[in-house]
Scaffold this active site. Sequence first.
Site, PDB file in Angstrom:
ATOM      1  CD  GLN A   1       5.720 -29.143 107.028  1.00  0.00           C
ATOM      2  OE1 GLN A   1       6.638 -29.283 106.219  1.00  0.00           O
ATOM      3  NE2 GLN A   1       5.876 -29.396 108.309  1.00  0.00           N
ATOM      4  CG  LEU A  29      14.385 -34.985 117.313  1.00  0.00           C
ATOM      5  CD1 LEU A  29      13.771 -36.112 118.122  1.00  0.00           C
ATOM      6  CD2 LEU A  29      13.419 -34.510 116.231  1.00  0.00           C
ATOM      7  CG  HIS A  30      14.609 -27.851 117.907  1.00  0.00           C
ATOM      8  ND1 HIS A  30      13.282 -27.512 118.079  1.00  0.00           N
ATOM      9  CD2 HIS A  30      14.832 -27.813 116.566  1.00  0.00           C
ATOM     10  CE1 HIS A  30      12.734 -27.256 116.910  1.00  0.00           C
ATOM     11  NE2 HIS A  30      13.641 -27.444 115.965  1.00  0.00           N
ATOM     12  CD  GLU A  31      15.107 -26.638 123.890  1.00  0.00           C
ATOM     13  OE1 GLU A  31      15.492 -26.835 122.711  1.00  0.00           O
ATOM     14  OE2 GLU A  31      15.789 -26.054 124.737  1.00  0.00           O
ATOM     15  N   GLY A  37       4.239 -28.641 113.731  1.00  0.00           N
ATOM     16  CA  GLY A  37       4.547 -27.343 114.342  1.00  0.00           C
ATOM     17  C   GLY A  37       3.943 -26.198 113.546  1.00  0.00           C
ATOM     18  CD  GLU A  38      -0.123 -22.491 115.664  1.00  0.00           C
ATOM     19  OE1 GLU A  38       0.500 -21.734 116.434  1.00  0.00           O
ATOM     20  OE2 GLU A  38      -1.307 -22.807 115.845  1.00  0.00           O
ATOM     21  CE  LYS A  39      10.905 -22.446 112.125  1.00  0.00           C
ATOM     22  NZ  LYS A  39      11.140 -23.480 111.208  1.00  0.00           N
ATOM     23  CG  HIS A  58      11.672 -31.439 116.548  1.00  0.00           C
ATOM     24  ND1 HIS A  58      12.921 -30.900 116.422  1.00  0.00           N
ATOM     25  CD2 HIS A  58      11.132 -31.435 115.308  1.00  0.00           C
ATOM     26  CE1 HIS A  58      13.138 -30.579 115.160  1.00  0.00           C
ATOM     27  NE2 HIS A  58      12.070 -30.879 114.459  1.00  0.00           N
TER      28      HIS A  58
HETATM   29  O1  PAF Z   1       8.482 -30.270 109.058  1.00  0.00           O
HETATM   30  C1  PAF Z   1       9.278 -31.189 108.755  1.00  0.00           C
HETATM   31  O2  PAF Z   1      10.222 -31.496 109.491  1.00  0.00           O
HETATM   32  C2  PAF Z   1       9.075 -31.945 107.448  1.00  0.00           C
HETATM   33  O3  PAF Z   1       8.645 -31.106 106.440  1.00  0.00           O
HETATM   34  C3  PAF Z   1       8.144 -33.163 107.603  1.00  0.00           C
HETATM   35  C4  PAF Z   1       6.727 -32.745 107.987  1.00  0.00           C
HETATM   36  C5  PAF Z   1       8.698 -34.113 108.645  1.00  0.00           C
HETATM   37  C6  PAF Z   1       8.050 -33.914 106.266  1.00  0.00           C
HETATM   38  O4  PAF Z   1       9.291 -34.380 105.864  1.00  0.00           O
END
Ligand code: PAF
Length: 285
Positions: free
Chosen positions: A155, A33-35, A149-151, A37
């Site tokens: 997705q 995890l980073h800023e 995240g919009e990044k 997240h």
């Molecule tokens: O964005 C991510 O880190 C992954 O694709 C997710 C949404 C956790 C699914 O594994």
Amino acid sequence: MRTVHTLKELRAVLNGYRRQGKRIGLVPTMGNLHEGHIALVEKALQAADVVVTSIFVNPMQFGISEDLDNYPRTLQADQDRLRAAGNTLLFAPAPSEIYPDGLACHTRITVPEVSEGHCGAARPGHFEGVATVVTMLFNMVQPGVAVFGEKDYQQVAVIRKLVEDLFIPVEIIAAPTVRDADGLAKSSRNGYLTPEERSLAPAIYRLMQETGERLKAGDTDYGQLERQALDSLYLGGFRPDYFTIVNSHTLKPAQPGDTELTILAAAFLGVTRLIDNLSITRSIG
Ligand code: PAF
């Protein structure tokens, strides 16, 4: 903050919150995890009473030649960060908890069209893996709201479509990309960059900004803008996957009359694949 590793524990804790009428928020992650997240967790805490962050490096979304085995696993540091951010519950299952019978015979969720171009074309099966695990997490946690995240622009589009198509009762919030001071989007994969690659990496964002300005100024020669950006990426030491201007809603190639546009970019620096995007709105006429 409590950490649970099994679905049984997760359900027991969440049932307690549900009985108290609490709104549950979910932040799905793969850890390290980073800023960026932590900003998702903060967003979720604004929208829900309790926040479940999941950490699961999902094997189904990695291709055979990708970085599944080397993907950074930093549970202790992640727990410390989540605790400091005020996260309520961490769900960190083992692969055997999520795929008890293995991957080969597991049910898969396919989201057609929106999964197909861009990262979907470059990483076959990737969005099927994402859609499947996210659907499972929605069923396991049953959140009222989930933050992504919009990044990862495509997705988010895939997840919005699957929620709509499968009538999953969850609100989806997309949180803005968090960047380093030089513009590089925060990503767990930035840690793979050598110091030299790290110094080159912000060029992706700079090129998107330059292209964005030209779009806002009324340039509709998308093909030319894309080619110029790809040339600049090659000259800047990248191996681009794509740099493309799309309609922000459909993710299809932009048309001259479109007013909401998104630049999607993916490029390798050495072994590291970086992705980013920039959305702009422009007035026509
Ligand atoms: O964005 C991510 O880190 C992954 O694709 C997710 C949404 C956790 C699914 O594994």
